[in-house]
Design a protein around this motif. Structure first.
Motif, PDB file in Angstrom:
ATOM      1  N   GLU A   1       0.829  -1.212   0.000  1.00 58.24           N
ATOM      2  CA  GLU A   1       0.000   0.000   0.000  1.00 58.24           C
ATOM      3  C   GLU A   1       0.859   1.257   0.000  1.00 58.24           C
ATOM      4  OE1 GLU A   1      -3.414   2.443   2.467  1.00 58.24           O
ATOM      5  OE2 GLU A   1      -2.881   0.438   3.169  1.00 58.24           O
ATOM      6  N   PHE A   2       1.949   1.252   0.758  1.00 59.96           N
ATOM      7  CA  PHE A   2       2.816   2.438   0.777  1.00 59.96           C
ATOM      8  C   PHE A   2       3.318   2.736  -0.637  1.00 59.96           C
ATOM      9  CE2 PHE A   2       6.259   5.286   1.403  1.00 59.96           C
ATOM     10  CZ  PHE A   2       6.065   5.900   2.645  1.00 59.96           C
ATOM     11  N   ARG A   3       3.743   1.699  -1.351  1.00 64.30           N
ATOM     12  CA  ARG A   3       4.249   1.892  -2.715  1.00 64.30           C
ATOM     13  C   ARG A   3       3.152   2.455  -3.623  1.00 64.30           C
ATOM     14  NH1 ARG A   3       6.058  -3.804  -1.946  1.00 64.30           N
ATOM     15  NH2 ARG A   3       8.164  -3.759  -1.061  1.00 64.30           N
ATOM     16  N   ARG A   4       1.941   1.881  -3.544  1.00 61.55           N
ATOM     17  CA  ARG A   4       0.825   2.354  -4.383  1.00 61.55           C
ATOM     18  C   ARG A   4       0.476   3.806  -4.067  1.00 61.55           C
ATOM     19  NH1 ARG A   4      -1.622  -2.576  -2.946  1.00 61.55           N
ATOM     20  NH2 ARG A   4      -3.023  -1.442  -1.563  1.00 61.55           N
ATOM     21  N   ASN A   5       0.406   4.123  -2.788  1.00 64.72           N
ATOM     22  CA  ASN A   5       0.059   5.489  -2.384  1.00 64.72           C
ATOM     23  C   ASN A   5       1.081   6.498  -2.885  1.00 64.72           C
ATOM     24  OD1 ASN A   5      -2.177   4.530  -1.046  1.00 64.72           O
ATOM     25  ND2 ASN A   5      -1.299   4.683   0.992  1.00 64.72           N
ATOM     26  N   HIS A   6       2.341   6.122  -2.813  1.00 61.50           N
ATOM     27  CA  HIS A   6       3.387   7.049  -3.266  1.00 61.50           C
ATOM     28  C   HIS A   6       3.248   7.328  -4.761  1.00 61.50           C
ATOM     29  CE1 HIS A   6       7.181   9.199  -2.750  1.00 61.50           C
ATOM     30  NE2 HIS A   6       7.548   8.693  -3.920  1.00 61.50           N
ATOM     31  N   GLU A   7       2.912   6.306  -5.519  1.00 64.11           N
ATOM     32  CA  GLU A   7       2.712   6.485  -6.959  1.00 64.11           C
ATOM     33  C   GLU A   7       1.540   7.427  -7.231  1.00 64.11           C
ATOM     34  OE1 GLU A   7       2.256   2.632  -8.639  1.00 64.11           O
ATOM     35  OE2 GLU A   7       4.339   2.032  -8.238  1.00 64.11           O
ATOM     36  N   LYS A   8       0.456   7.279  -6.462  1.00 68.63           N
ATOM     37  CA  LYS A   8      -0.706   8.160  -6.628  1.00 68.63           C
ATOM     38  C   LYS A   8      -0.334   9.610  -6.323  1.00 68.63           C
ATOM     39  CE  LYS A   8      -4.379   4.838  -5.489  1.00 68.63           C
ATOM     40  NZ  LYS A   8      -5.434   4.506  -4.497  1.00 68.63           N
ATOM     41  N   LEU A   9       0.353   9.816  -5.232  1.00 62.70           N
ATOM     42  CA  LEU A   9       0.740  11.175  -4.840  1.00 62.70           C
ATOM     43  C   LEU A   9       1.682  11.789  -5.876  1.00 62.70           C
ATOM     44  CD1 LEU A   9       1.300  10.544  -1.022  1.00 62.70           C
ATOM     45  CD2 LEU A   9      -0.568  11.852  -2.047  1.00 62.70           C
ATOM     46  N   ASN A  10       2.474  10.955  -6.504  1.00 61.91           N
ATOM     47  CA  ASN A  10       3.419  11.426  -7.521  1.00 61.91           C
ATOM     48  C   ASN A  10       2.708  11.981  -8.748  1.00 61.91           C
ATOM     49  OD1 ASN A  10       6.144  11.807  -7.629  1.00 61.91           O
ATOM     50  ND2 ASN A  10       6.638   9.761  -8.350  1.00 61.91           N
ATOM     51  N   THR A  11       1.467  11.542  -8.983  1.00 62.10           N
ATOM     52  CA  THR A  11       0.722  11.987 -10.163  1.00 62.10           C
ATOM     53  C   THR A  11      -0.164  13.204  -9.879  1.00 62.10           C
ATOM     54  OG1 THR A  11      -1.199  10.568  -9.720  1.00 62.10           O
ATOM     55  CG2 THR A  11       0.601   9.608 -10.984  1.00 62.10           C
ATOM     56  N   PHE A  12      -0.249  13.629  -8.611  1.00 67.51           N
ATOM     57  CA  PHE A  12      -1.183  14.690  -8.230  1.00 67.51           C
ATOM     58  C   PHE A  12      -0.625  16.065  -8.619  1.00 67.51           C
ATOM     59  CE2 PHE A  12      -3.116  17.365  -4.688  1.00 67.51           C
ATOM     60  CZ  PHE A  12      -4.320  17.528  -5.360  1.00 67.51           C
ATOM     61  N   GLN A  13      -1.214  16.643  -9.653  1.00 69.13           N
ATOM     62  CA  GLN A  13      -0.725  17.920 -10.165  1.00 69.13           C
ATOM     63  C   GLN A  13      -1.016  19.080  -9.214  1.00 69.13           C
ATOM     64  OE1 GLN A  13       1.216  18.184 -12.924  1.00 69.13           O
ATOM     65  NE2 GLN A  13       1.105  15.953 -12.799  1.00 69.13           N
ATOM     66  N   GLY A  14      -2.019  18.911  -8.360  1.00 63.97           N
ATOM     67  CA  GLY A  14      -2.369  19.985  -7.435  1.00 63.97           C
ATOM     68  C   GLY A  14      -1.304  20.261  -6.394  1.00 63.97           C
ATOM     69  N   ALA A  15      -0.312  19.356  -6.287  1.00 63.09           N
ATOM     70  CA  ALA A  15       0.758  19.537  -5.296  1.00 63.09           C
ATOM     71  C   ALA A  15       2.119  19.673  -5.971  1.00 63.09           C
ATOM     72  CB  ALA A  15       0.775  18.372  -4.321  1.00 63.09           C
ATOM     73  N   ALA A  16       2.118  20.140  -7.228  1.00 56.62           N
ATOM     74  CA  ALA A  16       3.383  20.266  -7.967  1.00 56.62           C
ATOM     75  C   ALA A  16       4.371  21.197  -7.260  1.00 56.62           C
ATOM     76  CB  ALA A  16       3.109  20.778  -9.378  1.00 56.62           C
ATOM     77  N   LYS A  17       3.846  22.195  -6.542  1.00 57.64           N
ATOM     78  CA  LYS A  17       4.712  23.168  -5.860  1.00 57.64           C
ATOM     79  C   LYS A  17       5.540  22.544  -4.738  1.00 57.64           C
ATOM     80  CE  LYS A  17       1.708  27.194  -6.638  1.00 57.64           C
ATOM     81  NZ  LYS A  17       0.890  28.243  -5.965  1.00 57.64           N
ATOM     82  N   ILE A  18       5.082  21.435  -4.199  1.00 63.00           N
ATOM     83  CA  ILE A  18       5.781  20.825  -3.053  1.00 63.00           C
ATOM     84  C   ILE A  18       6.357  19.457  -3.423  1.00 63.00           C
ATOM     85  CG2 ILE A  18       4.453  22.081  -1.310  1.00 63.00           C
ATOM     86  CD1 ILE A  18       2.736  19.585  -0.943  1.00 63.00           C
TER      87      ILE A  18
END
Length: 259
Positions: A64-81
């Motif tokens: 789950e940690f690996r999957r979650n990290h991949e999802k967060l990596n695709t989130f454009q709304g957090a590109a600034k951080i």
């Protein structure tokens, strides 16, 4: 064949676009929890090597940690951080390397220490997401998500203390976590944004905490095996209950974004 590929890409784009700030804070908060849950399960595998449950929790939490990290990596709304997410990635790689080693008190001690570093960086990412959201309910998602983490850090410190790993840190950490969980729970209960459903679930979490505390205070005259079952079972109930509350707060944030 081309149509199938186009359809797949369309579904993928829809999935990414449906990923909201509330989702991001919720999932990033789960990463904090998973850093502690994985460590707890790793230690318990050393205490009870024949227990199938600990192995399942360990492997599923890693996945789950690996999957979650991949999802967060695709989130454009957090590109600034994105830089903070890269820090999480580096600490995760160090952490993961230890989890691949056979369980021993030495490796468990190193994982215990590394879990605190990974937790610090995942928490920093959640805080940055909260600031990006700019809404009061974002803070509630963060706090409720932290409660999930605390439920698993409580269990991690309990397991470390039981196996005599980093005993001073585990003992003091256990008491601090129990106190923080109680204080944060009271803070959530006082929120004017709570719906009746949220309040009901928060009160259930308080009942679970009260029951678990009896085990930590030595009130339960039961075997070590049974005590491990009670503590991990009750902290898992605390986790699941706060998971529901975190999702409820995330929906509040997403609904406010639509107004």
């Amino acid at each position: 064949m081309k149509l199938t590929a186009v359809f797949f890409l369309l579904l993928l784009s829809l999935d990414i676009s449906a990923f909201t700030m509330g989702d991001a804070i919720n999932i990033a908060g789960r990463q904090r929890m998973l850093s502690q849950r994985i460590t707890q399960a790793y230690i318990l595998r050393g205490i009870q090597p024949s227990a199938e449950r600990h192995e399942k929790v360990f492997s599923r939490s890693l996945q789950e940690f690996r999957r979650n990290h991949e999802k967060l990596n695709t989130f454009q709304g957090a590109a600034k951080i994105k830089g903070q997410l890269m820090k999480v990635q580096k600490e995760w790689e160090k952490f993961e390397q230890i989890t691949l080693q056979p369980v021993s008190k030495e490796s468990a001690t190193r994982l215990f220490e590394q879990s605190n570093t990974l937790l610090s960086d995942t928490h920093a990412y959640v805080v940055k997401l909260q600031l990006l959201a700019q809404h009061n309910s974002a803070e509630l998602i963060n706090i409720a998500g932290r409660q999930r983490m605390l439920s698993q850090r409580i269990a991690k410190n309990y397991a470390a203390k039981l196996w005599e790993i980093s005993q001073d840190n585990a003992s003091s950490g256990l008491q601090q976590d129990l106190a923080e969980y109680t204080n944060r729970l009271n803070q959530l209960l006082d929120s004017p944004l709570n719906t009746p459903e949220i309040t009901y679930n928060l009160r259930k979490a308080r009942d679970h905490l009260n029951y678990a505390s009896r085990g930590f205070e030595g009130e339960m005259k039961i075997s070590e095996k049974r005590q491990i079952q009670v503590i991990t079972g009750t902290t898992d109930l605390m986790l699941r209950n706060m998971d529901v509350v975190t999702e409820q707060y995330a929906k509040l944030l997403d609904s406010s974004a639509l107004l």
